[in-house]
Design a protein around this motif. Structure first.
Motif, PDB file in Angstrom:
ATOM      1  N   ASP A 135     -29.561   9.439 -13.847  1.00  0.00           N
ATOM      2  CA  ASP A 135     -29.950  10.818 -13.522  1.00  0.00           C
ATOM      3  C   ASP A 135     -30.589  10.882 -12.140  1.00  0.00           C
ATOM      4  O   ASP A 135     -30.325  11.796 -11.359  1.00  0.00           O
ATOM      5  CB  ASP A 135     -30.907  11.367 -14.583  1.00  0.00           C
ATOM      6  CG  ASP A 135     -31.164  12.849 -14.369  1.00  0.00           C
ATOM      7  OD1 ASP A 135     -30.184  13.589 -14.194  1.00  0.00           O
ATOM      8  OD2 ASP A 135     -32.331  13.265 -14.344  1.00  0.00           O
ATOM      9  N   HIS A 136     -31.429   9.905 -11.834  1.00  0.00           N
ATOM     10  CA  HIS A 136     -32.067   9.882 -10.500  1.00  0.00           C
ATOM     11  C   HIS A 136     -30.995   9.791  -9.404  1.00  0.00           C
ATOM     12  O   HIS A 136     -31.031  10.547  -8.426  1.00  0.00           O
ATOM     13  CB  HIS A 136     -33.023   8.688 -10.433  1.00  0.00           C
ATOM     14  CG  HIS A 136     -33.636   8.466  -9.079  1.00  0.00           C
ATOM     15  ND1 HIS A 136     -34.568   9.316  -8.532  1.00  0.00           N
ATOM     16  CD2 HIS A 136     -33.433   7.480  -8.140  1.00  0.00           C
ATOM     17  CE1 HIS A 136     -34.924   8.880  -7.326  1.00  0.00           C
ATOM     18  NE2 HIS A 136     -34.241   7.766  -7.071  1.00  0.00           N
ATOM     19  N   LEU A 206     -38.514   8.614  -2.454  1.00  0.00           N
ATOM     20  CA  LEU A 206     -38.246   9.661  -3.433  1.00  0.00           C
ATOM     21  C   LEU A 206     -38.466   9.062  -4.822  1.00  0.00           C
ATOM     22  O   LEU A 206     -38.109   7.899  -5.053  1.00  0.00           O
ATOM     23  CB  LEU A 206     -36.781  10.100  -3.279  1.00  0.00           C
ATOM     24  CG  LEU A 206     -36.382  11.475  -3.788  1.00  0.00           C
ATOM     25  CD1 LEU A 206     -37.111  12.549  -2.995  1.00  0.00           C
ATOM     26  CD2 LEU A 206     -34.876  11.671  -3.634  1.00  0.00           C
ATOM     27  N   LEU A 207     -39.027   9.830  -5.725  1.00  0.00           N
ATOM     28  CA  LEU A 207     -39.312   9.297  -7.061  1.00  0.00           C
ATOM     29  C   LEU A 207     -38.931  10.348  -8.103  1.00  0.00           C
ATOM     30  O   LEU A 207     -39.169  11.537  -7.907  1.00  0.00           O
ATOM     31  CB  LEU A 207     -40.792   8.948  -7.156  1.00  0.00           C
ATOM     32  CG  LEU A 207     -41.311   8.401  -8.487  1.00  0.00           C
ATOM     33  CD1 LEU A 207     -42.367   7.323  -8.227  1.00  0.00           C
ATOM     34  CD2 LEU A 207     -41.903   9.492  -9.374  1.00  0.00           C
ATOM     35  N   ASN A 239     -28.907  -0.904 -10.407  1.00  0.00           N
ATOM     36  CA  ASN A 239     -28.229  -0.123  -9.357  1.00  0.00           C
ATOM     37  C   ASN A 239     -29.127   0.059  -8.131  1.00  0.00           C
ATOM     38  O   ASN A 239     -29.226   1.156  -7.578  1.00  0.00           O
ATOM     39  CB  ASN A 239     -27.796   1.258  -9.883  1.00  0.00           C
ATOM     40  CG  ASN A 239     -26.616   1.167 -10.806  1.00  0.00           C
ATOM     41  OD1 ASN A 239     -26.118   0.081 -11.063  1.00  0.00           O
ATOM     42  ND2 ASN A 239     -26.167   2.297 -11.305  1.00  0.00           N
ATOM     43  N   ASN A 240     -29.778  -1.019  -7.742  1.00  0.00           N
ATOM     44  CA  ASN A 240     -30.668  -1.016  -6.569  1.00  0.00           C
ATOM     45  C   ASN A 240     -31.859  -0.079  -6.721  1.00  0.00           C
ATOM     46  O   ASN A 240     -32.441   0.356  -5.721  1.00  0.00           O
ATOM     47  CB  ASN A 240     -29.894  -0.642  -5.286  1.00  0.00           C
ATOM     48  CG  ASN A 240     -28.896  -1.706  -4.939  1.00  0.00           C
ATOM     49  OD1 ASN A 240     -29.183  -2.892  -5.086  1.00  0.00           O
ATOM     50  ND2 ASN A 240     -27.725  -1.290  -4.500  1.00  0.00           N
ATOM     51  N   MET A 241     -32.198   0.281  -7.933  1.00  0.00           N
ATOM     52  CA  MET A 241     -33.355   1.141  -8.176  1.00  0.00           C
ATOM     53  C   MET A 241     -34.336   0.432  -9.114  1.00  0.00           C
ATOM     54  O   MET A 241     -33.912  -0.317  -9.997  1.00  0.00           O
ATOM     55  CB  MET A 241     -32.927   2.466  -8.829  1.00  0.00           C
ATOM     56  CG  MET A 241     -32.322   3.450  -7.871  1.00  0.00           C
ATOM     57  SD  MET A 241     -33.581   4.039  -6.734  1.00  0.00           S
ATOM     58  CE  MET A 241     -32.567   4.439  -5.315  1.00  0.00           C
ATOM     59  N   GLY A 258     -37.303   3.618  -5.461  1.00  0.00           N
ATOM     60  CA  GLY A 258     -37.031   2.360  -4.766  1.00  0.00           C
ATOM     61  C   GLY A 258     -38.323   1.758  -4.241  1.00  0.00           C
ATOM     62  O   GLY A 258     -38.307   0.992  -3.280  1.00  0.00           O
ATOM     63  N   LEU A 259     -39.432   2.101  -4.874  1.00  0.00           N
ATOM     64  CA  LEU A 259     -40.753   1.695  -4.374  1.00  0.00           C
ATOM     65  C   LEU A 259     -41.116   0.242  -4.669  1.00  0.00           C
ATOM     66  O   LEU A 259     -42.134  -0.241  -4.198  1.00  0.00           O
ATOM     67  CB  LEU A 259     -41.842   2.569  -5.034  1.00  0.00           C
ATOM     68  CG  LEU A 259     -42.053   3.966  -4.470  1.00  0.00           C
ATOM     69  CD1 LEU A 259     -42.985   4.748  -5.374  1.00  0.00           C
ATOM     70  CD2 LEU A 259     -42.650   3.871  -3.072  1.00  0.00           C
TER      71      LEU A 259
END
Lengths: 302, 189
Positions: A135-136, A206-207, A239-241, A258-259
Motif C-alpha cells: 500500500d505504501h 516519507l512514512l 521491496n527496499n522498504m 525507508g528510514l
C-alpha cells in the motif's frame, strides 16, 4: 474501406512481403528485391514507413505497462512456499517421495520440524507485513497520493471514516517531528482489501501508517518471530522498504518507510499500544470478529 | 539438501525473474485485467519452477516461460470464451478484404494504440503481441502458441491490418483523417 489501384504487380508483390520484411523474416535475396523496389516507389515506401511507425508505436506504448511493485516479491514468496525443486529430480517416482519423506521425519526429527515451522511462520509474517509495504509503494510512493503541503486537521478528519477519526491524534502524537500530509481510505490495484492510510513526512523521508482488517489472518506468536515480543511488534525489510507491524483484535497496523529498520521499529513500538486502544474500541471489536465495522463499511463504500 | 534446493531456486529466480515485466504486460494485454494478469504470471512462474528440472540449459528460457504463460492464458480463455466472443469483432474475416488499410497518422497517441490492440480478437492479439511487442521470431511465436508457422504469418498479417483499420477509425474520430496511402497526404487535426 480504402481500395488501392496498384501501379504494378511489383507493388502488389512487395506489399505482400512487407509483413515479413518488417519482422525481418525475409530471405536475403528477397530482402534485396524489396529494398530495390522501395527505393523507386514512393507509395510502397510510404506504406512501409506507416507499418514501421505503428510497430514502433505499439512497442513503445506496450513497454510503458509495468508490473505492480509487489508482484516480484509475491512470486518469490510463492516459489519459496512451493518448494518443488527440493526433490525435483525424483518427480514421477512417487515411492521415492514417500521414502524420502519418511527418512526426513526420522532423521530430522523434532528439530527439523521445528525449523520448518519457524520457516513457515516467518513466511507468514513477511506475507502480512507485505500488505503495508504494497500500500505504501502503490499509493504513496508510486501514486504520490498526497499534497505537497499538509492538509489541515479538519480536512484530514473529513477524509477519514468517522470511526477512524480517533486514529488521527494518535498518529500525530506518536510521530513526533513528522507532518501528517494526508489521510484517506485506499486499496491496492487488483485487491478488494481496503486500507486506512496516513502519509507523513519527516526526518528526510516519507512514512506511511497503514491499517487494514485482519480478515482471519494472524501474525504468528513467538520470541523468534517478533522483533519486540513485549510490545508484539514485527519487522522486515521488503521491496527496499523497512516495515514494522502489529495486530489488534481485528486490525493489522503497519509503519512503512525507508528510514531504517531500527527507526521504523521504534515508531511502531510507540504507536502500537495507543492505536490498539482506538482500534479495539470500534464496534467490530465489541461486536465480535464476524461483524463488519463502520471502518469496513466506510471503506467498502469507497 | 535445503542448501542445494535454495541454490537451485536462486538459480531459477536469477534466470527467470528478469522476464517478469515482459510476461506481465503480455498477460495484461491478453487477459485485459491487471489482477488476472498477476494471477496468470504467478501461476506461470510456479509451473515453470515445478518443471525447471525439465528445462534444457542453454536453450531459450524466455521462450520457454512464454510457452508456459500461453498455456495458462489459453486455459483462462477457455473459461472466458463465451463472454469474450460477444465483445470482439464479429467480422474478423473482413480483414482479408483489406488489401491496403489506411495509413495510420503520426498524431495517434500511445493510449489509442493500446486500446486498438485490446479490441483485436485474441488469436490475432496474441500473435501481434509476441511478434511486434516482444519481437519474437515467427518460429518462436509458433512454438509459444503451439500453432503452425503459416498460421503465425497469416494471423500477424490480419492482426496488423485490423489494428490499422481500428486506428484509422480513431483518427477519423479525432478529425485527423487517414492519409491517402498512395500519396501519404492527410488532413491536419
Amino acid at each position: 474501406m480504402n481500395v488501392l489501384n496498384f501501379d504494378s504487380k511489383l507493388c502488389e508483390r512487395t506489399r505482400r512481403q512487407l509483413d515479413a520484411y518488417v519482422s525481418n523474416e525475409l530471405l536475403v535475396e528477397t530482402t534485396a528485391e524489396v529494398v530495390r523496389h522501395l527505393e523507386n516507389c514512393g507509395a510502397c515506401s510510404s506504406e512501409l514507413e506507416s507499418r514501421l511507425r505503428l510497430r514502433a508505436g505499439l512497442r513503445r506504448a506496450a513497454l510503458r505497462e509495468m508490473p505492480p511493485a509487489h508482484l516480484s516479491q509475491s512470486i518469490r514468496q510463492r516459489l519459496r512456499r512451493a518448494q518443488p525443486g527440493l526433490l525435483a529430480g525424483f518427480r514421477g517416482a512417487t515411492w521415492v517421495w514417500a521414502v524420502a519423506a519418511t527418512l526426513a521425519v526420522i532423521v530430522g526429527g523434532a528439530a527439523g520440524q521445528q525449523a520448518l515451522r519457524l520457516h513457515h511462520a516467518r513466511q507468514t509474517v513477511a506475507d502480512i507485513l507485505l500488505l503495508g509495504v504494497a500500500d505504501h509503494l502503490d499509493c504513496a510512493v508510486r501514486g504520490h497520493n498526497y499534497p505537497d503541503l499538509a492538509r489541515s486537521q479538519d480536512e484530514l478528519l473529513r477524509r477519514l471514516p468517522p470511526d477512524c477519526a480517533g486514529l488521527l491524534p494518535v498518529v500525530e502524537e506518536y510521530l513526533p517531528g513528522f507532518q501528517v500530509l494526508e489521510a484517506h481510505v485506499c486499496s491496492v490495484t487488483g485487491s478488494p482489501r481496503k486500507y486506512v492510510h496516513f502519509i507523513a513526512r519527516g526526518e528526510g523521508a516519507l512514512l506511511s501508517v497503514v491499517l487494514t482488517r485482519r480478515d482471519g489472518m494472524s501474525l504468528p506468536q513467538g520470541r523468534l518471530l517478533a522483533a519486540d515480543s513485549v510490545a508484539d511488534v514485527y519487522r522486515a525489510h521488503l521491496n527496499n522498504m523497512d516495515v514494522a507491524g502489529f495486530q489488534s483484535r481485528d486490525y493489522f497496523g503497519f509503519v512503512v518507510s525507508g528510514l531504517g529498520q531500527d527507526r521504523v521499529l521504534q515508531i511502531a513500538q510507540s504507536l502500537a499500544p495507543p492505536a490498539r486502544v482506538v482500534l479495539d474500541r470500534s464496534p467490530a471489536a465489541t461486536n465480535g470478529p464476524r461483524e463488519v465495522s463502520k471502518l469496513g463499511e466506510a471503506a467498502s463504500a469507497l | 539438501m535445503f542448501s542445494h534446493s535454495k541454490t537451485r531456486l536462486e538459480d531459477f529466480e536469477a534466470a527467470a525473474i528478469p522476464y517478469l515485466a515482459d510476461l506481465y504486460r503480455t498477460a495484461k494485454f491478453l487477459a485485459r485485467d491487471s489482477s488476472e494478469a498477476e494471477d496468470l504470471v504467478q501461476e506461470s512462474y510456479l509451473e515453470a519452477w515445478k518443471s525447471f528440472h525439465r528445462f534444457q540449459p542453454g536453450t531459450n528460457l524466455r521462450a520457454w516461460l512464454f510457452t508456459i504463460l500461453f498455456h495458462r492464458i489459453h486455459h483462462f480463455r477457455r473459461r472466458q470464451v463465451k463472454a469474450v466472443r460477444m465483445e470482439h469483432f464479429e467480422n474478423a474475416a473482413d480483414a482479408d478484404n483489406l488489401m491496403a488499410p489506411p495509413i495510420v497518422p503520426e498524431e495517434i497517441r500511445d493510449e489509442d494504440i493500446l486500446l486498438a490492440l485490446e479490441k483485436l480478437p485474441p488469436e490475432f492479439r496474441e500473435v501481434v503481441v509476441l511478434a511486434d511487442v516482444q519481437e519474437f521470431s515467427y518460429k518462436e511465436t509458433a512454438e509459444a502458441l503451439v500453432i503452425p508457422l503459416g498460421t503465425v504469418m497469416s494471423r500477424l498479417s490480419r492482426g496488423r491490418k485490423l489494428l490499422r483499420r481500428e486506428l484509422a477509425e480513431v483518427a477519423r474520430s479525432y478529425g485527423i483523417g487517414p492519409r491517402d496511402s498512395k500519396t501519404g497526404e492527410g488532413n491536419a487535426r
